[in-house]
Scaffold this motif. Structure first.
Motif, short mmCIF file in Angstrom:
data_model
loop_
_atom_site.label_atom_id
_atom_site.label_comp_id
_atom_site.label_asym_id
_atom_site.label_seq_id
_atom_site.Cartn_x
_atom_site.Cartn_y
_atom_site.Cartn_z
N GLY A 105 0.60 3.27 5.03
CA GLY A 105 -0.24 2.90 3.90
C GLY A 105 -0.95 4.09 3.31
O GLY A 105 -1.53 4.91 4.04
N SER A 127 -3.68 4.33 1.66
CA SER A 127 -5.12 4.35 1.86
C SER A 127 -5.51 4.81 3.25
O SER A 127 -6.67 5.15 3.48
CB SER A 127 -5.72 2.97 1.57
OG SER A 127 -5.13 1.99 2.39
N ASP A 139 0.82 -1.22 0.00
CA ASP A 139 0.00 0.00 0.00
C ASP A 139 0.85 1.26 0.00
O ASP A 139 0.63 2.18 0.78
CB ASP A 139 -0.96 -0.01 1.20
CG ASP A 139 -2.05 1.06 1.09
OD1 ASP A 139 -2.27 1.58 -0.02
OD2 ASP A 139 -2.67 1.37 2.12
N ASN A 170 -6.34 8.39 -0.83
CA ASN A 170 -5.40 7.93 -1.86
C ASN A 170 -5.36 8.90 -3.02
O ASN A 170 -5.70 8.57 -4.15
CB ASN A 170 -5.76 6.53 -2.33
CG ASN A 170 -4.56 5.80 -2.92
OD1 ASN A 170 -3.50 6.40 -3.10
ND2 ASN A 170 -4.71 4.54 -3.22
#
Length: 504
Positions: free
Chosen positions: A345, A347, A305, A351
């Motif tokens: 990450g 997300s 990610d 994003n």
């Protein structure tokens, strides 16, 4: 806000340069770039005319403050908007970024599907023509010469590929007598840029890839070398670095290099993330189309990610930065990028603006996915335009730019440009009213009724959905829009009632 006329002398809005991000004192170790244009006379700074400006295509003299400006690129529109100057005519390829689109309301912008309409430009009576990108004035000297014969022509000040956004902005400001205003806007934006180090410490020195996925060709364009302005902006302005294996591959001539960009096949996708802390990936459609590729989906940078997927606004903000574009980066792209670099990450912090790539009407999502040329013709068919931009539901089959370019080289393409009745019929033949059909629905139907009243036939050949016995196949399916579904196709469909004129 773009003013009603380009002779307007009101001061720009106070927040025009930094609508997001907190201003702070510049880092003492980083000198902000020079904001005095080296090619601009003292007279231009005070708004006095005439003024002579040095530039890539040779000097230009502007005798008096321009009142009828024509622009031939979106970057110029963006800079003029910062100065509250509205051109009398504007020509662009593709849609405007989100921060500019609202400002264009009421301004007639002509979409380009071929060469510039020089006679139309001359008829507008411009006293200044602006091309900040240099697309016409530098890459096409003949077009530049023709434009120069119409009015004083402003091109990039030094080099179309490498000039920074400040230099281009100040070059325009000097031509319209607004250097002091532009310098103030730049100073405010420099404060926003200086705040990045404190707001996103994870990004300092991070090796970040900036790339574009071309689904049709199954290739990836990676911006690598600082000979390209985009990479310099990423490194010098945002504090990022180039992943070392990408620089080495570029220096060694791997892939296909153009300017500062490396074009690689999807089989070489490992190069995108092998030594990168994170990736900013521009996709013309939904990111899921890229994630479906087994090579891409297996990369460490993907499974961990560390990829920020961006749409049109994200790529505009990096490739053609301006004060408002930089605000967009700070608010929408850098938070997920910092999260990706830190290991949290991408997300976890959103994003990027990838979701924005799928928003809007079927015309908007089609343009974002690579069908900019056909959507530019939409207004030539009032029924098609009303359906495609209305509340829906609607289904459209939009030829991608490659398909339309190929068609324009045929007798059928020539007829489309000469016969507006045919163009109207063809556009209506690519739309289905009152229903949003997925690819699965299209396949199950076998025959689709259209707004024109003539059917499209559908067959399946292996993995391909074939329309009208081979006139086109579906290249990108199920692009969800607010008012329906768009499908990108790799050919232009000919209504059965006109087929005999153009098929053997």
């Amino acid at each position: 806000m773009l003013a009603a006329g380009c002779g307007d002398s009101d001061e720009p809005e106070a927040d025009g340069a930094s609508a997001s991000g907190s201003a702070s004192e510049p880092d003492a170790t980083t000198e902000p770039p020079e904001t005095t244009p080296p090619s601009t006379s003292t007279a231009a700074s005070s708004g006095a005319f005439p003024v002579t400006l040095e530039q890539a295509i040779g000097p230009v003299t502007i005798e008096a403050e321009p009142t009828t400006v024509v622009t031939v690129d979106l970057w110029s529109l963006d800079f003029l908007d910062e100065l509250d100057i509205a051109p009398v005519a504007a020509y662009t390829f593709g849609p405007a970024p989100g921060w500019l689109a609202a400002e264009l309301d009421g301004l007639e912008v002509s979409p380009l599907t071929g060469p510039l309409p020089f006679e139309e430009i001359a008829a507008a009576g411009p006293d200044l023509i602006v091309d900040s990108s240099g697309f016409f004035t530098v890459s096409d000297p003949d077009a530049g010469s023709t434009l120069s014969a119409i009015a004083p022509l402003l091109s990039p000040p030094d080099d179309a590929l490498s000039d920074g956004w400040r230099e281009r902005f100040l070059h325009i400001a000097a031509a319209v007598g607004r250097v002091d205003e532009a310098s103030s806007i730049i100073a405010a934006t420099d404060d926003v840029l200086a705040s990045i180090a404190a707001e996103f410490p994870e990004l300092a020195g991070a090796a970040v890839t900036f790339a574009r996925w071309n689904e049709v060709e199954a290739t990836i364009d990676i911006v690598v070398d600082e000979s390209d302005f985009t990479r310099r902006f990423l490194n010098e302005e945002l504090g990022l670095t180039t992943p070392p294996d990408q620089q080495a591959a570029f220096d060694d001539g791997a892939g296909e290099a153009l300017g500062g960009t490396l074009n690689v096949s999807v089989e070489q996708a490992e190069l995108v993330g092998a030594t990168a802390d994170a990736v900013v990936m521009f996709t013309t459609g939904s990111p899921e189309a890229l994630l479906d590729d087994p090579v891409w989906s297996s990369l460490d940078v993907v499974t961990e990610d560390r990829v920020v997927y961006v749409g049109l606004d994200g790529v505009f903000a990096v490739r053609t930065p301006s004060p408002k574009a930089i605000d967009h980066l700070v608010s929408d792209v850098l938070p997920p990028l910092a999260a990706a670099v830190s290991g949290a990450g991408a997300s976890s912090a959103g994003n990027g603006d990838a979701d924005g790539a799928g928003g809007g009407t079927v015309v908007d999502v089609g343009a974002a996915a690579g069908a900019t040329l056909i959507t530019n013709f939409a207004s030539f068919s009032p029924d098609f335009f009303e359906l495609a931009t209305g509340d829906g539901p609607v289904t459209v089959f939009l030829p991608d730019d490659g398909a339309l370019a190929a068609a324009q080289a045929t007798d059928f393409g020539a007829a489309l440009q000469a016969d507006l009745t045919l163009l109207d019929e063809v556009l209506r033949y690519h739309a289905v009213a009152d229903v949003a059909l997925t690819a699965e629905d299209v396949i199950a139907a076998g025959e689709i009724g259209t707004l024109l009243g003539e059917p499209i036939t559908v067959t399946v050949d292996g993995d391909s959905v074939v329309l009208n016995d081979g006139q086109a196949t579906v290249a990108m399916a199920d692009l969800a829009a607010d008012n329906g579904i768009a499908h990108l196709i790799d050919g232009v469909l000919i209504p059965p009632s006109r087929a005999a004129e153009f098929t053997g």
